[in-house]
Design a protein around this motif. Structure first.
Motif, PDB file in Angstrom:
ATOM      1  N   LEU A  82       0.968  -1.360  -0.016  1.00 52.50           N
ATOM      2  CA  LEU A  82      -0.047   0.140  -0.175  1.00 52.50           C
ATOM      3  C   LEU A  82       0.500   1.368   0.001  1.00 52.50           C
ATOM      4  O   LEU A  82       0.635   2.274  -0.522  1.00 52.50           O
ATOM      5  CB  LEU A  82      -0.823  -0.079   0.796  1.00 52.50           C
ATOM      6  CG  LEU A  82      -2.496  -0.861   0.847  1.00 52.50           C
ATOM      7  CD1 LEU A  82      -2.592  -1.279   2.335  1.00 52.50           C
ATOM      8  CD2 LEU A  82      -2.365  -1.318   0.187  1.00 52.50           C
ATOM      9  N   LEU A  83       1.950   1.400   0.778  1.00 54.69           N
ATOM     10  CA  LEU A  83       3.105   2.421   1.088  1.00 54.69           C
ATOM     11  C   LEU A  83       2.503   4.003   0.538  1.00 54.69           C
ATOM     12  O   LEU A  83       2.405   4.252   0.356  1.00 54.69           O
ATOM     13  CB  LEU A  83       3.756   2.682  -0.649  1.00 54.69           C
ATOM     14  CG  LEU A  83       4.414   1.295  -0.620  1.00 54.69           C
ATOM     15  CD1 LEU A  83       5.031   1.418  -2.188  1.00 54.69           C
ATOM     16  CD2 LEU A  83       5.243   0.705   0.105  1.00 54.69           C
ATOM     17  N   PRO A  84       1.388   3.668   2.015  1.00 60.78           N
ATOM     18  CA  PRO A  84       0.587   4.558   2.465  1.00 60.78           C
ATOM     19  C   PRO A  84       1.533   5.488   2.635  1.00 60.78           C
ATOM     20  O   PRO A  84       1.419   7.136   2.212  1.00 60.78           O
ATOM     21  CB  PRO A  84      -0.420   4.507   3.238  1.00 60.78           C
ATOM     22  CG  PRO A  84       0.364   3.304   4.053  1.00 60.78           C
ATOM     23  CD  PRO A  84       1.555   3.275   3.117  1.00 60.78           C
ATOM     24  N   TRP A 105      -4.771   3.152  -4.145  1.00 59.64           N
ATOM     25  CA  TRP A 105      -4.249   2.178  -3.450  1.00 59.64           C
ATOM     26  C   TRP A 105      -3.745   0.678  -4.628  1.00 59.64           C
ATOM     27  O   TRP A 105      -2.672   0.345  -3.980  1.00 59.64           O
ATOM     28  CB  TRP A 105      -5.113   1.714  -2.000  1.00 59.64           C
ATOM     29  CG  TRP A 105      -5.029   2.927  -1.643  1.00 59.64           C
ATOM     30  CD1 TRP A 105      -6.785   3.606  -1.339  1.00 59.64           C
ATOM     31  CD2 TRP A 105      -4.953   3.286  -0.355  1.00 59.64           C
ATOM     32  NE1 TRP A 105      -6.682   4.577  -0.405  1.00 59.64           N
ATOM     33  CE2 TRP A 105      -5.220   4.247   0.367  1.00 59.64           C
ATOM     34  CE3 TRP A 105      -3.255   3.154   0.402  1.00 59.64           C
ATOM     35  CZ2 TRP A 105      -4.591   4.812   1.170  1.00 59.64           C
ATOM     36  CZ3 TRP A 105      -3.234   3.940   1.341  1.00 59.64           C
ATOM     37  CH2 TRP A 105      -3.701   4.760   1.676  1.00 59.64           C
ATOM     38  N   ALA A 106      -4.288   0.586  -5.618  1.00 64.04           N
ATOM     39  CA  ALA A 106      -3.788  -0.631  -6.673  1.00 64.04           C
ATOM     40  C   ALA A 106      -4.060   0.016  -7.530  1.00 64.04           C
ATOM     41  O   ALA A 106      -5.321   0.333  -7.929  1.00 64.04           O
ATOM     42  CB  ALA A 106      -4.413  -2.012  -6.158  1.00 64.04           C
ATOM     43  N   PRO A 112       0.780   1.008  -6.025  1.00 64.41           N
ATOM     44  CA  PRO A 112      -0.211   2.303  -5.301  1.00 64.41           C
ATOM     45  C   PRO A 112       0.231   3.390  -5.803  1.00 64.41           C
ATOM     46  O   PRO A 112       1.500   3.365  -6.374  1.00 64.41           O
ATOM     47  CB  PRO A 112       0.368   2.180  -3.809  1.00 64.41           C
ATOM     48  CG  PRO A 112       1.379   1.380  -4.091  1.00 64.41           C
ATOM     49  CD  PRO A 112       1.550  -0.068  -5.246  1.00 64.41           C
ATOM     50  N   THR A 113       0.082   3.830  -5.780  1.00 62.51           N
ATOM     51  CA  THR A 113       0.082   5.795  -7.178  1.00 62.51           C
ATOM     52  C   THR A 113      -0.598   6.926  -6.152  1.00 62.51           C
ATOM     53  O   THR A 113      -2.052   6.968  -6.455  1.00 62.51           O
ATOM     54  CB  THR A 113       0.167   5.813  -8.484  1.00 62.51           C
ATOM     55  OG1 THR A 113      -1.648   5.562  -8.660  1.00 62.51           O
ATOM     56  CG2 THR A 113       0.687   5.000  -9.328  1.00 62.51           C
ATOM     57  N   HIS A 114       0.801   7.192  -5.544  1.00 64.23           N
ATOM     58  CA  HIS A 114       0.192   8.733  -4.637  1.00 64.23           C
ATOM     59  C   HIS A 114       0.574   9.508  -5.091  1.00 64.23           C
ATOM     60  O   HIS A 114       1.697   9.900  -5.251  1.00 64.23           O
ATOM     61  CB  HIS A 114       0.707   7.971  -2.914  1.00 64.23           C
ATOM     62  CG  HIS A 114      -0.337   6.759  -1.986  1.00 64.23           C
ATOM     63  ND1 HIS A 114      -1.921   6.255  -2.859  1.00 64.23           N
ATOM     64  CD2 HIS A 114       0.333   5.464  -1.542  1.00 64.23           C
ATOM     65  CE1 HIS A 114      -2.052   5.523  -2.118  1.00 64.23           C
ATOM     66  NE2 HIS A 114      -0.303   4.889  -1.695  1.00 64.23           N
ATOM     67  N   ALA A 344     -11.247  14.570  10.291  1.00 65.08           N
ATOM     68  CA  ALA A 344      -9.489  12.795  10.699  1.00 65.08           C
ATOM     69  C   ALA A 344      -9.993  11.850   9.368  1.00 65.08           C
ATOM     70  O   ALA A 344      -8.975  11.469   9.550  1.00 65.08           O
ATOM     71  CB  ALA A 344      -9.862  12.310  11.763  1.00 65.08           C
ATOM     72  N   LEU A 345     -10.701  11.606   9.113  1.00 62.33           N
ATOM     73  CA  LEU A 345     -10.889  10.949   8.288  1.00 62.33           C
ATOM     74  C   LEU A 345     -10.283  11.136   6.741  1.00 62.33           C
ATOM     75  O   LEU A 345      -9.595  10.328   6.065  1.00 62.33           O
ATOM     76  CB  LEU A 345     -12.353  11.026   7.867  1.00 62.33           C
ATOM     77  CG  LEU A 345     -12.922  10.051   8.376  1.00 62.33           C
ATOM     78  CD1 LEU A 345     -14.632  10.426   7.782  1.00 62.33           C
ATOM     79  CD2 LEU A 345     -13.212   8.570   7.894  1.00 62.33           C
ATOM     80  N   ASP A 346     -10.196  12.369   5.897  1.00 61.88           N
ATOM     81  CA  ASP A 346      -9.292  12.547   5.330  1.00 61.88           C
ATOM     82  C   ASP A 346      -7.921  12.468   5.168  1.00 61.88           C
ATOM     83  O   ASP A 346      -6.978  12.465   4.531  1.00 61.88           O
ATOM     84  CB  ASP A 346      -9.997  13.848   4.445  1.00 61.88           C
ATOM     85  CG  ASP A 346     -10.875  13.029   3.620  1.00 61.88           C
ATOM     86  OD1 ASP A 346     -10.734  11.947   3.506  1.00 61.88           O
ATOM     87  OD2 ASP A 346     -11.303  14.325   3.270  1.00 61.88           O
ATOM     88  N   ALA A 347      -7.333  12.661   6.644  1.00 62.56           N
ATOM     89  CA  ALA A 347      -6.221  13.660   7.120  1.00 62.56           C
ATOM     90  C   ALA A 347      -5.709  12.015   7.300  1.00 62.56           C
ATOM     91  O   ALA A 347      -4.231  11.989   6.548  1.00 62.56           O
ATOM     92  CB  ALA A 347      -5.806  13.823   8.956  1.00 62.56           C
ATOM     93  N   LEU A 348      -5.922  11.045   7.473  1.00 62.57           N
ATOM     94  CA  LEU A 348      -5.510   9.098   7.623  1.00 62.57           C
ATOM     95  C   LEU A 348      -5.490   8.636   5.965  1.00 62.57           C
ATOM     96  O   LEU A 348      -4.604   8.241   5.411  1.00 62.57           O
ATOM     97  CB  LEU A 348      -5.455   8.239   8.012  1.00 62.57           C
ATOM     98  CG  LEU A 348      -5.094   7.586   8.654  1.00 62.57           C
ATOM     99  CD1 LEU A 348      -3.675   7.597   9.307  1.00 62.57           C
ATOM    100  CD2 LEU A 348      -5.543   6.858   9.735  1.00 62.57           C
ATOM    101  N   VAL A 349      -6.768   9.077   5.545  1.00 58.04           N
ATOM    102  CA  VAL A 349      -6.655   8.729   4.044  1.00 58.04           C
ATOM    103  C   VAL A 349      -7.808   9.251   3.253  1.00 58.04           C
ATOM    104  O   VAL A 349      -9.069   9.466   3.605  1.00 58.04           O
ATOM    105  CB  VAL A 349      -7.907   7.611   4.507  1.00 58.04           C
ATOM    106  CG1 VAL A 349      -8.151   6.619   3.041  1.00 58.04           C
ATOM    107  CG2 VAL A 349      -7.408   6.025   5.428  1.00 58.04           C
ATOM    108  N   PRO A 350      -6.661  10.605   2.349  1.00 61.52           N
ATOM    109  CA  PRO A 350      -7.411  10.993   1.628  1.00 61.52           C
ATOM    110  C   PRO A 350      -8.528  10.290   0.387  1.00 61.52           C
ATOM    111  O   PRO A 350      -8.067   9.583  -0.174  1.00 61.52           O
ATOM    112  CB  PRO A 350      -6.414  12.036   1.089  1.00 61.52           C
ATOM    113  CG  PRO A 350      -5.399  11.247   1.720  1.00 61.52           C
ATOM    114  CD  PRO A 350      -5.390  10.308   2.202  1.00 61.52           C
ATOM    115  N   GLN A 351      -9.324  12.136   0.396  1.00 62.33           N
ATOM    116  CA  GLN A 351     -10.685  10.925  -0.062  1.00 62.33           C
ATOM    117  C   GLN A 351     -11.322  10.316   0.812  1.00 62.33           C
ATOM    118  O   GLN A 351     -12.738   9.558  -0.099  1.00 62.33           O
ATOM    119  CB  GLN A 351     -10.240  10.855  -1.950  1.00 62.33           C
ATOM    120  CG  GLN A 351      -9.564  11.622  -1.990  1.00 62.33           C
ATOM    121  CD  GLN A 351      -9.929  13.309  -2.783  1.00 62.33           C
ATOM    122  OE1 GLN A 351     -11.232  13.189  -2.613  1.00 62.33           O
ATOM    123  NE2 GLN A 351      -9.345  14.144  -2.213  1.00 62.33           N
TER     124      GLN A 351
END
Length: 411
Positions: A82-84, A105-106, A112-114, A344-351
């Motif tokens: 995942l490489l967050p 994420w895939a 993954p492409t972040h 907090a939702l988007d802070a850890l997992v954008p969108q």
């Protein structure tokens, strides 16, 4: 020089500094790298071949120099896949003012492409104003149109967005009415000056309503200032945000009636809508409709429902900063907690908030599951049916003293 010391957080209570690096806990260190602390188990290695479990609240400063700590990723998640915490910066400008996170994420190859897209002020405005215009175009929103403009970061963007819509659709700008409320301590005079300047630039009518103006428009027996003093005395100043939303809605709908319009634009942003959705779901309630909410004879529209607050503020940074400094220094604790969760939702997992909101909206549309707003007979008020009947009757009785035209049904 330690750049960490040059960053200051401003809260309503004053200035506070971020923790220094060595004061971070194990959990905070993981969060800084987009790793959920609950995804890991922490062990201290004394050096004698044993392991000792330690809490994630352990600060880096508290780890003895001769000890090591292992943060073991637990099962079910392949962090290496995942490489967050790996981000590719994509510069769209030399001097960016906002960051837009794009996490995949895939991809088609399961990689993954972040990315983080860095955009300047002109780019942010183009995105936001375009989204507002596109929103109104998709709905073919008719004129007359009414918009509540507070002088803050959210609603200010409506002015330019609506102007773009009017221009591209060859509509009459004279049929757009913007309004701003002024009443200390909730709505300061300077807010009207900011809103007036924006509306003047775009050629829209701008109505500034002071307490006496609101009272005449709504047929009140006393000034809304008196109502605020009575309600805040009963429920404390934490009521400010609820009172403000309540009055903006009442006044906006009344102006719609005056100009023969049926659409009221408000600046509810992504976190506003997500916070309300979380509140409903966490309390076992059906979600309230968004981004269109029928309220009496008026459709309340939320053109920036999917835009993060930070992007809206970046459109008018000076106006937004001044607006923060003028806001009532109080907010209900439970309201604050819901907003904290929303951000907090988007802070850890954008969108993530967008996924939840669009998924919920699709499901509610398919099931016809939205929460309906039911009119309270004899008043312009609406309710969801969750209130305590005795408390509702008491509040209606209080309001009826200020709104004598209302004739709520009594049992």
């Amino acid at each position: 020089m330690n750049n960490w010391e040059n960053v200051t957080l401003l809260f309503s209570a004053g200035a506070r500094h971020l923790k220094s690096m060595n004061k971070l806990t194990l959990g905070e260190l993981l969060l800084a790298n987009r790793f959920p602390p609950s995804l890991f188990q922490a062990y201290e290695v004394p050096g004698d071949g044993t392991l000792k479990a330690v809490p994630m609240s352990l600060a880096l400063d508290d780890i003895p120099e001769n000890r090591k700590v292992i943060l073991q990723c637990i099962r079910n998640t392949d962090i290496d896949a995942l490489l967050p915490n790996e981000l590719e910066a994509v510069y769209h400008a030399e001097e960016p003012v906002a960051a837009m996170f794009d996490f995949q994420w895939a991809d088609e190859n399961k990689n993954p492409t972040h990315r983080v897209h860095l955009i300047d002020a002109a780019g942010v405005q183009e995105i936001v104003f375009g989204k507002i215009s596109d929103f109104l175009t998709r709905l073919s929103v008719p004129l007359p149109l009414v918009a509540g403009i507070s002088g803050g970061g959210d609603s200010n963007t409506l002015v330019r967005g609506v102007r773009r819509y009017v221009a591209t659709q060859n509509l009459d700008a004279a049929k757009v009415t913007c309004f701003t409320l002024i009443m200390a301590p909730i709505w300061p005079e300077s807010a009207a000056e900011r809103a007036r300047s924006l509306c003047s630039e775009e050629g829209f009518e701008h109505r500034v309503l002071y307490p006496d103006d609101m009272a005449r428009l709504l047929g009140m027996s006393e000034s809304p200032q008196c109502l605020w003093e009575e309600l805040s005395g009963r429920y404390t100043a934490d009521l400010a945000h609820f009172f403000g939303t309540f009055f903006i809605n009442l006044v906006g709908r009344a102006i719609c009636g005056e100009v023969d319009g049926s659409h009221l634009l408000v600046g509810y942003n992504r976190e506003d809508v997500m916070a309300e959705l979380l509140f409903c779901l966490m309390n076992g309630r059906r979600p309230m409709p968004f981004p269109i909410r029928r309220t009496g004879a008026t459709d309340v529209l939320m053109p920036v429902w999917d835009v993060p607050k930070s992007m809206l503020d970046a459109c008018y940074p000076h106006y937004s900063e001044v607006n923060y400094s003028e806001r009532v220094d109080s907010s209900a604790v439970r309201r604050s907690s819901i907003y904290y969760m929303s951000h907090a939702l988007d802070a850890l997992v954008p969108q993530m908030s967008m996924s939840l909101m669009t998924g919920t909206a699709k499901l509610m549309d398919e099931l016809g599951g939205w929460q309906e707003l039911t009119p309270i007979e004899g008043t312009p008020l609406m309710h969801t049916g969750y209130s305590n009947p005795a408390e509702q009757a008491e509040l209606l009785s209080l309001l009826n003293r200020y709104f004598p035209r209302w004739h709520p049904a009594t049992e």
